[in-house]
Write a protein that holds these residues in place. Structure first.
Motif, PDB file in Angstrom:
ATOM      1  N   LYS A   6       0.841  -1.199   0.000  1.00 53.73           N
ATOM      2  CA  LYS A   6       0.000   0.000   0.000  1.00 53.73           C
ATOM      3  C   LYS A   6       0.875   1.248   0.000  1.00 53.73           C
ATOM      4  N   VAL A 123      -5.266   5.944  -1.152  1.00 54.81           N
ATOM      5  CA  VAL A 123      -4.246   4.895  -1.034  1.00 54.81           C
ATOM      6  C   VAL A 123      -4.277   4.049  -2.313  1.00 54.81           C
ATOM      7  N   GLU A 125      -3.224   0.436  -3.756  1.00 59.63           N
ATOM      8  CA  GLU A 125      -2.836  -0.925  -3.393  1.00 59.63           C
ATOM      9  C   GLU A 125      -2.268  -1.581  -4.634  1.00 59.63           C
TER      10      GLU A 125
END
Length: 129
Positions: A6, A123, A125
């Motif tokens: 992440k 974020v 990933e």
């Protein structure tokens, strides 16, 4: 076996005065060959004007000569959270032949050339190869 890493996209003010999309980086360059698939969860707040935003990424072989950026998902034109519409998206066709990749924001005006801005955070990933 692949792993998921992440990368935070900290709160950033994005701005534009054009209907042509611009890429605003939010991470440092990292090794592109390890990026197989990705998904982004993010939030837009304080939107003004005709701003449209989406997450994006940019590849390069050297830092001072980046390729055109690629949008991740659809552009959003209202405050709120944006979640991936499906699972991870494969980007390996774009990253495996490159040395570097970075993540950030694609922004543009839906119409006109007035100044538009907003705050974004999220974020990324990444499924590594």
């Amino acid at each position: 076996m692949s792993s998921i890493r992440k990368y935070p996209l900290p709160w950033t003010t994005v701005f534009t005065a054009s209907t042509t999309a611009a890429f605003l980086p939010a991470t440092a360059w990292m090794q592109a060959s390890e990026v197989d698939k990705l998904r982004v969860t993010w939030e837009l707040r304080g939107r003004t004007g005709n701003l449209e935003v989406t997450a994006g990424y940019q590849t390069a072989d050297v830092e001072n000569n980046p390729d055109s950026a690629t949008a991740i998902g659809s552009y959003v034109s209202s405050d709120g959270m944006t979640y991936p519409s499906s699972g991870f998206t494969s980007v390996s066709a774009n990253t495996e032949g490159k040395q570097l990749v970075r993540f950030g924001w694609m922004c543009k005006n839906s119409t006109g050339t007035d100044d538009s801005l907003g705050r974004v955070a999220g974020v990324v990933e990444v499924v590594e190869c």
